[in-house]
Design a protein around this motif. Structure first.
Motif, mmCIF file in Angstrom:
data_model
loop_
_atom_site.group_PDB
_atom_site.id
_atom_site.type_symbol
_atom_site.label_atom_id
_atom_site.label_comp_id
_atom_site.label_asym_id
_atom_site.label_seq_id
_atom_site.Cartn_x
_atom_site.Cartn_y
_atom_site.Cartn_z
ATOM 1 N N GLY A 1 -13.166 -0.788 -1.960
ATOM 2 C CA GLY A 1 -12.337 -0.773 -3.149
ATOM 3 C C GLY A 1 -13.389 -0.578 -4.372
ATOM 4 O O GLY A 1 -14.866 -0.351 -4.007
ATOM 5 N N ILE A 2 -13.205 -1.067 -5.621
ATOM 6 C CA ILE A 2 -14.105 -0.761 -6.703
ATOM 7 C C ILE A 2 -15.173 -1.815 -6.729
ATOM 8 O O ILE A 2 -16.194 -1.602 -7.541
ATOM 9 C CB ILE A 2 -13.261 -0.812 -7.970
ATOM 10 C CG1 ILE A 2 -12.644 -2.289 -8.050
ATOM 11 C CG2 ILE A 2 -12.192 0.203 -7.980
ATOM 12 C CD1 ILE A 2 -12.015 -2.422 -9.584
ATOM 13 N N GLY A 3 -15.207 -3.097 -6.162
ATOM 14 C CA GLY A 3 -16.201 -4.067 -5.990
ATOM 15 C C GLY A 3 -16.276 -4.712 -7.479
ATOM 16 O O GLY A 3 -15.366 -4.505 -8.318
ATOM 17 N N SER B 1 0.894 -1.307 -0.109
ATOM 18 C CA SER B 1 -0.122 0.150 -0.110
ATOM 19 C C SER B 1 0.759 1.182 0.026
ATOM 20 O O SER B 1 0.353 2.406 -0.459
ATOM 21 C CB SER B 1 -0.881 0.158 1.135
ATOM 22 O OG SER B 1 -1.389 1.307 1.381
ATOM 23 N N GLN B 2 2.072 1.110 0.770
ATOM 24 C CA GLN B 2 2.834 2.218 0.822
ATOM 25 C C GLN B 2 2.295 3.515 1.301
ATOM 26 O O GLN B 2 2.220 4.611 0.559
ATOM 27 C CB GLN B 2 3.517 2.706 -0.637
ATOM 28 C CG GLN B 2 4.047 1.437 -1.359
ATOM 29 C CD GLN B 2 5.592 1.669 -1.890
ATOM 30 O OE1 GLN B 2 5.624 2.567 -2.542
ATOM 31 N NE2 GLN B 2 6.555 1.119 -1.595
ATOM 32 N N ASP C 1 -6.734 4.770 -3.834
ATOM 33 C CA ASP C 1 -5.705 5.714 -2.525
ATOM 34 C C ASP C 1 -7.001 6.084 -1.757
ATOM 35 O O ASP C 1 -7.988 6.890 -2.091
ATOM 36 C CB ASP C 1 -4.834 6.813 -3.097
ATOM 37 C CG ASP C 1 -3.910 6.056 -3.853
ATOM 38 O OD1 ASP C 1 -3.905 4.669 -4.219
ATOM 39 O OD2 ASP C 1 -3.159 6.851 -4.490
ATOM 40 N N GLY C 2 -6.420 6.120 -0.275
ATOM 41 C CA GLY C 2 -7.431 6.677 0.707
ATOM 42 C C GLY C 2 -8.384 5.703 1.128
ATOM 43 O O GLY C 2 -9.119 6.010 2.172
ATOM 44 N N GLN D 1 -5.665 2.983 4.333
ATOM 45 C CA GLN D 1 -5.626 2.440 5.914
ATOM 46 C C GLN D 1 -5.748 0.950 6.102
ATOM 47 O O GLN D 1 -6.579 0.376 5.586
ATOM 48 C CB GLN D 1 -7.150 3.300 6.500
ATOM 49 C CG GLN D 1 -7.178 3.079 7.998
ATOM 50 C CD GLN D 1 -6.559 4.097 8.859
ATOM 51 O OE1 GLN D 1 -6.192 5.227 8.333
ATOM 52 N NE2 GLN D 1 -5.995 3.426 9.817
ATOM 53 N N ILE D 2 -4.826 0.410 6.812
ATOM 54 C CA ILE D 2 -4.723 -0.995 6.939
ATOM 55 C C ILE D 2 -5.128 -1.493 8.316
ATOM 56 O O ILE D 2 -4.427 -0.691 9.204
ATOM 57 C CB ILE D 2 -3.491 -1.573 6.341
ATOM 58 C CG1 ILE D 2 -3.172 -1.024 4.937
ATOM 59 C CG2 ILE D 2 -3.527 -3.190 6.329
ATOM 60 C CD1 ILE D 2 -2.695 -1.824 3.858
#
Ligand code: ADP
Length: 263
Positions: free
Chosen positions: A189-191, A126-127, A166-167, A131-132
């Motif tokens: 995400g995009i799903g 993710s760099q 991102d985000g 948020q992980i």
């Protein structure tokens, strides 16, 4: 899909008569079609980066004294070479899974250790762009194959990061749920549109080819997950909604639970 394929042969029975032999070869034909498609897909996936690298090399050999061109082309050639490397690595993992004995999921796997490793890998991928989070119940040990589980869970984590803009958020979760033990990766995400979900674990099946290749996907990640899950008598569940995110869960039976081992 319900059509049958028959092989008909005329063989001599005695001096005057012949026998008609009919064999149902539907299954054989299906296996051969899958095999042919697979070879065609692999060739296609390798041809593209090879053509790109070949093109750059030809231009460079026509203009050997042009360091600016070299600086411009090198990163792109390296990118294509990495792409081929990932593909070959995934192919090797798949072939090992398909050819190794089914009962190799027989060591005690420390899930705490594996989750820590996955978290470090997720942060690396993710760099700082997502948020992980990690949620886990008490540490649980599992009968399994640590390397295979690492590879499967790693693919789910990598997908979550790669398909989340991102985000966004990515949450790894390990918990007991009644009689089950569940590892899941949830992303914002995009799903995935509903109609694609049943085919996701097919080799080289992608919802969006360009996006997958663009973010370093080989198209084999979920095929690897499918094999590992089956070898652990587990089940893969996918819940997803376009634009809102996806959750991939690997559901183990309680029978896979192992006694903790002393450190
Ligand atoms: P790839 O290398 O293309 O990511 P996978 O086998 O891992 O291949 O996944 C197959 C396809 O499933 C992907 O190309 C993508 O379209 C879709 N997919 C997998 N995971 C996710 C996710 N977390 N969010 C959205 N789409 C996903």
């Amino acid at each position: 899909p319900d059509e049958r394929v028959l092989s008909i042969q005329l063989v001599p029975f005695d001096s005057t008569r012949k026998l008609i032999l009919s064999r149902d070869i539907t299954q054989l034909e299906r296996v051969q079609t899958v095999h042919r498609d697979f070879v065609a897909n692999v060739s296609h996936e390798l041809r593209t980066p090879l053509t790109v690298i070949g093109g750059f090399l030809e231009t460079l050999s026509d203009m050997p004294d042009n360091p600016a061109l070299l600086r411009q082309f090198l990163p792109m050639m390296m990118e294509q070479s990495r792409r081929m490397q990932s593909l070959v690595e995934d192919l090797l993992i798949l072939s090992r899974l398909e050819n190794s004995p089914k009962n190799s999921a027989n060591e005690k796997v420390n899930m705490s250790e594996l989750l820590d490793t996955l978290m470090v890998e997720a942060e690396g991928l993710s760099q700082g762009r997502h948020q992980i989070r990690l949620q886990r119940d008490t540490p649980l040990w599992l009968w399994g194959n640590a390397q295979e589980l690492h590879s499967a869970f790693g693919n789910l984590v990598s997908n979550a990061v790669r398909y989340t803009p991102d985000g966004g958020d990515v949450t790894l979760c390990w918990k007991e749920e009644g009689e089950k033990l569940v590892f899941s990766v949830k992303d914002s995400g995009i799903g995935i549109p509903r109609e694609h979900i049943p085919r996701l674990t097919e080799r080289f099946y992608r919802v969006d080819r360009g996006r997958s290749r663009g973010n370093g996907g080989t198209g084999l990640g979920l095929a690897i997950v499918k094999h590992v899950v089956a070898r652990h008598q587990a089940r893969l569940e996918v819940h997803s909604e376009p634009e809102r995110g996806s959750t991939f869960s690997v559901v183990f039976n309680r029978a896979q639970m192992a006694e903790p081992e002393a450190a």
